[in-house]
Design an enzyme around this catalytic site. Structure first.
Site, mmCIF file in Angstrom:
data_model
loop_
_atom_site.group_PDB
_atom_site.id
_atom_site.type_symbol
_atom_site.label_atom_id
_atom_site.label_comp_id
_atom_site.label_asym_id
_atom_site.label_seq_id
_atom_site.Cartn_x
_atom_site.Cartn_y
_atom_site.Cartn_z
ATOM 1 C CB SER A 1 41.488 0.662 -43.175
ATOM 2 O OG SER A 1 40.512 -0.331 -43.102
ATOM 3 C CD1 TRP B 1 35.521 -5.307 -44.320
ATOM 4 C CD2 TRP B 1 33.783 -6.652 -44.696
ATOM 5 N NE1 TRP B 1 34.755 -5.330 -43.182
ATOM 6 C CE2 TRP B 1 33.674 -6.151 -43.380
ATOM 7 C CE3 TRP B 1 32.784 -7.524 -45.168
ATOM 8 C CZ2 TRP B 1 32.629 -6.481 -42.521
ATOM 9 C CZ3 TRP B 1 31.740 -7.855 -44.301
ATOM 10 C CH2 TRP B 1 31.672 -7.338 -43.004
ATOM 11 C CG HIS C 1 41.835 -3.750 -46.198
ATOM 12 N ND1 HIS C 1 40.994 -2.752 -46.607
ATOM 13 C CD2 HIS C 1 42.102 -3.512 -44.893
ATOM 14 C CE1 HIS C 1 40.748 -1.949 -45.585
ATOM 15 N NE2 HIS C 1 41.417 -2.386 -44.536
#
Ligand code: GCU
Length: 368
Positions: free
Chosen positions: A207, A298, A349
């Site tokens: 991330s 996202w 995620h």
């Protein structure tokens, strides 16, 4: 190429309009140009590379019931504004001939996970698995370089090294480049440790850590492999045509991550002089691994994959085929190509053992 990518800069055409057709031209002309563009418009320029003040102090003990030796390394640096220390932790497999290859995680999640003795079930850093496969497992907290908050660049390495002249230049380094700078200082140490094969080090991030790992590995060619897990916006995914998070979102919510100049591209992605496929291309001809997660809209998995596709021509200059496929893959069908790996994992995620097992498989094939 879809029309939403009509303004995508061509990674293989120089600012002067010259087409790049050989690896030599890439290395001598286009690569330095692209590094400069990223420094100026995205990450910011570091005031110092390896500081003269850099020192290392180490302490070792047995760990993992004898399967590993744990080395704690303090990497300390001084600048006009004070002193900073990266607390690096390395687990070395004991049953393997040295020097060993190493996975380095730029951790964003806090140090309680960084001790496998205390948290054996850490999916995001399965040190026992890494060690059992014959690799050293190393970790540091990116917050050692710069805490992840918008404090006007007072603390961390900015406070230590920056000039106090006002106003802060729009191309001054920001938090991502501080974290990446830290990975390079870790590499400075790894090069001195004879138990480690510094020519076989993979830098890994998830991330926001994946965004930083990409810049670290793109800029510092000592890393043999660069792994970006679910890095999304301003990581592996293209800025142009991206769904989910956009530049305006990231620059508003995390104004400290990128430099001042990057803000001028909010809602104007088409005007960026670079896009993220060029960042991935800077890794060539070393090993690149990008991942996505199926529920991570996202980050935009398809954009992450497309960016890998668009980076491939740079790998071709070095006679590496890359992924060798054009189709966005099904979930859980890893593509392990020539110098490039990609997988789309089912789920959210996150960084989990499934991801690590694939990185290790890819490294076993290509980094041994
Ligand atoms: C936020 C941010 C992302 C980032 C993520 C993370 O969701 O918008 O860009 O990747 O945090 O670091 O977990």
């Amino acid at each position: 190429m879809t029309s939403r990518l009509a303004t995508l800069p061509d990674a293989l055409v120089t600012l002067g309009g010259e087409r790049i057709t050989t690896s030599d031209q890439w290395v001598q002309t286009r690569r330095p140009e692209i590094v400069q563009l990223f420094l100026e418009s995205v990450y910011g320029k570091e005031p110092v590379q390896r500081p003269d003040s850099l020192t290392f102090s180490t302490e070792a003990k047995a760990a993992m019931k004898g399967a590993a030796t744990c080395k704690k390394v303090d990497i300390t640096f001084k600048g006009p504004g004070g002193v900073g220390t990266i607390h690096l932790l390395i687990y070395f497999p004991t049953q393997v001939l040295k020097p060993v290859p190493l996975f380095l995680l730029m951790d964003i999640r806090g140090s309680e996970k960084a001790d496998p003795e205390q948290n054996t079930s850490s999916e995001s850093w399965p040190a026992e698995i890494i060690v059992s496969k014959g690799y050293a497992a190393a970790i540091f907290q990116v917050s050692d370089l710069d805490p992840d908050n918008d404090d006007g660049f007072q603390n961390g390495v900015h406070g230590i090294f920056d000039s106090t002249a006002e106003p802060r230049p729009a191309n001054a380094w920001a938090t991502m480049s501080a974290w990446a700078w830290g990975a390079s200082r870790v590499m400075d140490y790894l090069e001195t440790d004879s138990d480690i094969d510094a020519k076989r080090v993979a830098v890994v991030g998830h991330s926001r850590g994946g965004k930083a790992a990409l810049w670290a590995g793109a800029a510092d060619e000592r890393f043999a492999m660069v792994v970006s897990n679910n890095s999304g916006c301003s990581g592996a995914a293209l800025a142009r045509g991206k769904i989910g998070e956009k530049l305006a979102n990231i620059n508003t919510r995390f104004p400290h991550w990128f430099n001042g100049n990057y803000k001028q591209y909010n809602d104007k992605e088409d005007e960026l002089p670079i896009d993220q496929h060029m960042l991935l291309g800077l890794v060539a001809p070393r090993l690149l691994y990008v991942t996505s997660a199926s529920e991570d809209s996202w980050a935009d998995p398809e954009s992450e994959f497309l960016s890998v596709m668009l980076a491939e021509p740079i790998f071709h200059l070095f006679e590496a085929q890359g992924l060798g496929v054009q189709q966005f893959p099904q979930p859980d069908s890893p593509l392990h190509g020539d110098k490039i790996g990609y997988h789309l994992r089912t789920g959210k995620h996150n960084l989990v053992s499934y991801d690590w097992e694939r990185f290790i498989e890819f490294a076993d094939r290509n980094m041994r």
